[in-house]
Design an enzyme around this catalytic site. Structure first.
Site, PDB file in Angstrom:
ATOM      1  N   SER A   1      -3.895  11.392   9.287  1.00  0.00           N
ATOM      2  CA  SER A   1      -2.517  11.478   9.771  1.00  0.00           C
ATOM      3  C   SER A   1      -1.694  10.304   9.234  1.00  0.00           C
ATOM      4  O   SER A   1      -0.574  10.473   8.759  1.00  0.00           O
ATOM      5  CB  SER A   1      -2.522  11.478  11.301  1.00  0.00           C
ATOM      6  OG  SER A   1      -1.214  11.371  11.779  1.00  0.00           O
TER       7      SER A   1
ATOM      8  N   TRP B   1      -1.046  10.846   5.619  1.00  0.00           N
ATOM      9  CA  TRP B   1      -0.123  11.971   5.430  1.00  0.00           C
ATOM     10  C   TRP B   1       1.318  11.507   5.620  1.00  0.00           C
ATOM     11  O   TRP B   1       2.226  11.942   4.922  1.00  0.00           O
ATOM     12  CB  TRP B   1      -0.449  13.075   6.451  1.00  0.00           C
ATOM     13  CG  TRP B   1       0.409  14.299   6.306  1.00  0.00           C
ATOM     14  CD1 TRP B   1       0.200  15.337   5.460  1.00  0.00           C
ATOM     15  CD2 TRP B   1       1.604  14.604   7.033  1.00  0.00           C
ATOM     16  NE1 TRP B   1       1.196  16.276   5.617  1.00  0.00           N
ATOM     17  CE2 TRP B   1       2.071  15.847   6.573  1.00  0.00           C
ATOM     18  CE3 TRP B   1       2.317  13.946   8.032  1.00  0.00           C
ATOM     19  CZ2 TRP B   1       3.216  16.447   7.063  1.00  0.00           C
ATOM     20  CZ3 TRP B   1       3.452  14.545   8.525  1.00  0.00           C
ATOM     21  CH2 TRP B   1       3.896  15.782   8.045  1.00  0.00           C
ATOM     22  N   HIS B   2       1.509  10.575   6.568  1.00  0.00           N
ATOM     23  CA  HIS B   2       2.875  10.138   6.852  1.00  0.00           C
ATOM     24  C   HIS B   2       3.478   9.285   5.749  1.00  0.00           C
ATOM     25  O   HIS B   2       4.698   9.225   5.614  1.00  0.00           O
ATOM     26  CB  HIS B   2       2.926   9.395   8.188  1.00  0.00           C
ATOM     27  CG  HIS B   2       2.956  10.315   9.360  1.00  0.00           C
ATOM     28  ND1 HIS B   2       1.827  10.729  10.010  1.00  0.00           N
ATOM     29  CD2 HIS B   2       3.977  10.940   9.996  1.00  0.00           C
ATOM     30  CE1 HIS B   2       2.146  11.554  10.988  1.00  0.00           C
ATOM     31  NE2 HIS B   2       3.451  11.711  11.004  1.00  0.00           N
ATOM     32  N   GLY B   3       2.657   8.595   4.992  1.00  0.00           N
ATOM     33  CA  GLY B   3       3.236   7.790   3.920  1.00  0.00           C
ATOM     34  C   GLY B   3       2.181   7.070   3.121  1.00  0.00           C
ATOM     35  O   GLY B   3       1.077   6.795   3.606  1.00  0.00           O
TER      36      GLY B   3
END
Lengths: 488, 368
Positions: free
Chosen positions: A322, A325-327
């Site tokens: 996660s 995935w966010h950055g």
């Protein structure tokens, strides 16, 4: 194209609705689907048509792979596994190349003291969303759950513009059957009205609330070295609110648009800042991402069925993914891992936690979430650490006009100087507009019902709210910038 | 029967929702039309027309109003440039040159921004007889397309696309901060800002050595003299060719009064510390060579007025001078004084080279 733009609101949205229902009205159901795909591609390629090649390649190759998976009989597990692996690897490679290439090279360069060139690849809009969506589709094809989908249906499922660039991450099983439902191809004025209402609330959340907080955040993180303790606290809260109103506002708009086209999209937020634990927070924040991670990573890893240690490990893996995935930065990874860690801790101390006062639990949760968002927003660990240190020291309560000024919208200034009570309040309370925004945001996130819970009826009151929100938002899409003059 | 009632019920609900939708759309469009009409009619940025006689306009926003002023005012001369031109008085200019001028300076404006604005004058059917324009040294050796990075530009005002005017018309900030201000300005008996007053910062500034020295600190002195390289030469050529010379060539009917503003000795102090004095003068020499090829360019420099440049009482920082110097420069230019010509160019260059290279810069910091 963005939902919060003139071209979308005044041209794209009316065209898409009229065109879609007109084609369906004349029984051109396939053409209506193709029309939606075409409009969605226009929407996607509006800023950079080159990215159409990427998304189209991705759609075609994923569809072919899923067809291949469906062609092989279930007994040929090895072959099917191989195709799935190729598909997953391909999707991950694409997202890796566009999103993480520079990050990877930077790390190689710093660890091995090399000097490989960075590519400065511009991230194609929404690649993280449509890649995850297609991964879920491939896995479901492998599981034999997608047998009879045609290419047009599949393409529409991926590019359907309301959810294309910022989610929600939808599953084929929840939208394709809706696309197929002929009943849903008829213009439904109730849905149009309801959709307009949801869209106007979302637009307002994005343009008026989030973007105003956003100005304060941009200023705060741009001047993080000089912030006072109080300013650091305020800026951190502003970001917490900005992120929520921005993202949930955008998802609301997506939901409203879907509804206008008679397509129900899943809701992505369930009052996340009402959460009283981190576990609770993740059952309210970005729900479709959490669902994806649970179904396609956590469960395949064994979920909580393989003993305590594996459960914790699986949770940490999910949050690591996660974070990534966010950055593409270690700050995101750290943010993910810390959320994972708190999740594990809450599981471990479940009983102790249950005895605690709810208000206390809310305060702890909100503060933790707020602190961790600093890591999410900061450009570096040192910037995040600096901000947090300032907040903890609590030694300087100055709040400068530069920060309060971010909330002085022209219309509020007008109100402040023309309406008696506002005049008195704003001249006696320093940063009055800022405190109003912060208080309003807190009241909204803690007390207001979710849009999904509101039973919509086309009343005059709802009409007034919709007009007010749309009007204020549309007329605030463009501001007047101030040219600061430094030297020449 | 039930089925029929259901259908009727659905139809009723649909009808109600349709009425609701129609009402929302109609009221919304009407409200938006009111804002758009107010912004278009009052037109605080002069995007569609010059100031109405019955309304009084505050003029104080260069990036938003200069384009409209340039296109929609009546004039036959332009004063433009960077902040070095902001304190000029058009009333004095018009007396000296017999013109009717506007002043449209851009704080921090690069050569391109200023040139693009001049182009808008010709595009809108004006035919200025004189363009007076400052040429900042500090912005000379710069990419030809460089823009001042201060904020987001309102390109929707400066392009020819009528569709993006929506950003101006449906703009609540423009409505409250500008359109309504025109009305209250008028009601309060104020008068439209004159070009003598427009962006004139003289009254708001503090001048003197102490202020000047507080605006810069010298770094570690450079070890080697900076040379005017081929790439610097290319930059100057590109910048001048695109943003000054091509305009002059395209409009032989206009006289371009260009001037290098007299920066203070504190500016030279920093150049000296960075060993860039000769680099700077070489750039200027090259620029002069290029500019003097155009017959309709009259070039001036006031750097040889050492009584001005070396007296920091005249400055608020390294470059910004008091407005009496603007007045003085206008007089000099109208008389052809301090004009650089092919004949006196070499003498001028060697004079400033000698003066600014031999100046005792340590004396500036003696008391500090």
């Amino acid at each position: 194209m963005l939902f919060n733009s003139y071209i979308f609101i005044f041209l794209f949205m009316p065209l898409v609705i009229v065109g879609f229902f007109a084609l369906n009205h004349f029984g051109k159901y396939k053409a209506a689907e193709v029309y939606l795909i075409g409009m969605s591609l226009w929407f996607y390629g509006y800023y950079n048509p080159r990215y159409l090649i990427i998304i189209c390649t991705s759609i075609i190759s994923n569809y072919l792979l899923s067809r291949l998976l469906n062609m092989f009989p279930d007994e040929r597990t090895g072959l099917r596994k191989f195709v799935l692996t190729v598909g997953l690897a391909g999707n991950i490679a694409a997202i890796f190349y566009y999103k993480y290439y520079d990050f990877f090279i930077k790390n190689i360069n710093s660890v091995f003291d090399t000097s490989f060139n960075l590519r400065h690849i511009v991230l194609p809009l929404g690649i993280s969303f449509f890649t995850f969506q297609q991964i879920s589709y491939l896995v479901d094809s492998y599981r034999g759950e997608t047998r009879d989908y045609g290419f047009i249906e599949y393409a529409l499922f991926v590019v359907f513009f309301p959810q294309l660039i910022a989610g929600p991450i939808v599953l084929h099983s929840e939208v394709i059957p809706q696309f197929r439902d002929r009943e849903k191809r008829r213009l439904n004025m109730e849905n149009i009205a309801h959709g307009i209402y949801i869209f106007s609330v979302g637009l307002f959340k994005k343009v008026i609330i989030a973007d105003t907080f956003g100005r304060a955040v941009t200023w705060g993180y741009g001047n993080s070295d000089t912030l006072s303790s109080m300013e650091a606290v305020i800026v951190s809260l502003c970001y917490t609110f900005q992120l929520y109103f921005d993202f949930s506002g955008y998802c609301d708009m997506a939901n409203g648009l879907g509804r206008m086209l008679n397509i129900e999209l899943p809701w992505n937020f369930n009052s996340p800042y009402k959460a009283t634990s981190i576990i609770d927070f993740w059952s309210r924040w970005h729900l479709t991402l959490t669902r994806f991670l649970r179904q396609y990573i956590y469960f395949p890893l064994g979920g909580s069925y393989k003993g305590r240690f594996r459960t914790y490990l699986n949770i940490m893996i999910v949050f690591l993914v996660s974070g990534f995935w966010h950055g593409a930065d270690w700050t995101f990874v750290a943010w993910g891992l810390l959320h994972g860690m708190f999740n594990c801790l809450e599981r471990a101390f479940k009983k102790t936690r249950a005895k605690m006062n709810m208000i206390f639990q809310w305060i702890v949760t909100f503060s933790l979430v707020n602190l961790l968002w600093i890591l999410f927003r900061a450009d570096s660990f040192s910037q995040a650490a600096g901000m947090i240190k300032k907040m903890m020291l609590m030694d300087d309560f100055t709040v400068r006009g530069d920060l309060t000024g971010c909330f002085n919208l022209s219309e509020l200034n007008f109100l402040d100087s023309h309406v008696g009570i506002f005049d008195i309040l704003s001249s006696h309370i320093w940063g009055f507009n800022m405190w109003v925004f912060l208080a309003a945001a807190l009241i909204i996130v803690l007390n207001f019902k979710n849009l999904s819970e509101i039973e919509f009826r086309p009343t005059a009151g709802r009409a007034a709210v919709a007009v007010f929100m749309m009007f204020w938002s549309i007329t605030s899409l463009t501001g007047v910038s101030v040219f600061l003059y430094f030297g020449f | 029967m039930n089925n029929l009632e259901d259908k009727r019920d659905i139809r009723k609900k649909n009808k109600k929702a349709a009425r609701w939708t129609a009402a929302v759309v109609a009221v919304l469009l009407a409200a938006l039309a009111v804002i758009a009409a107010a912004n278009a009619v009052i037109d605080p940025f002069f995007h569609y027309h010059g100031p109405y006689r019955d309304l009084q306009y505050p003029i104080d926003n260069e990036r938003y109003q200069n384009d409209g002023i340039t296109r929609n005012f009546n004039y036959n001369a332009i004063i433009t440039g960077s902040s070095m031109s902001e304190n000029f008085r058009t009333s004095q200019f018009d007396k000296l040159f017999g013109t009717k001028s506007i002043k449209v300076p851009f704080s921090g404006g690069r050569y391109k921004e200023i040139n693009d604005n001049i182009s808008r004058s010709y595009e809108s059917g004006h035919d200025p007889v004189i363009v007076l324009r400052s040429l900042d040294y500090s912005l000379l050796v710069l990419d030809k397309d460089d823009v001042y990075p201060g904020a987001e530009y309102p390109t929707y005002l400066t392009d020819n696309n009528p569709f993006n005017d929506i950003k101006y018309l449906l703009n609540l900030s423009v409505f409250f901060d500008d359109s309504l201000r025109v009305l209250s300005y008028t009601r309060e008996g104020m008068k439209t800002t004159t070009f003598d007053e427009y962006q004139n910062w003289m009254a708001d500034s503090t001048f003197g050595a102490e202020t000047v020295f507080s605006t810069y600190t010298l770094g570690k002195p450079a070890e080697r003299e900076k040379e005017f390289s081929d790439s610097d030469r290319e930059l100057v050529y590109g910048n001048l060719e695109q943003n000054v010379i091509s305009q002059a060539k395209a409009h032989p009917e206009t006289e371009f009064y260009l001037f290098f503003p007299p920066y203070s000795i504190a500016y030279w102090d920093e150049l000296n510390n960075e060993k860039k004095i000769n680099w700077r003068i070489d750039a200027e020499k090259y620029a002069i060579d290029l500019l003097l090829k155009c017959d309709n360019i009259k070039l001036f420099s006031f750097c040889t007025r050492y009584d001005i440049t070396c007296n920091l009482d005249n400055y608020k920082d390294q470059a910004h001078y008091k407005s009496w110097i603007n007045d003085q420069m206008l007089k000099w230019m109208s008389n052809g004084e301090y004009q650089i010509t092919k004949e006196n160019e070499d003498e001028y260059i060697s004079e400033i080279r000698s003066f600014y290279n031999s100046y005792d810069y340590s004396s500036l910091h003696g008391d500090n």
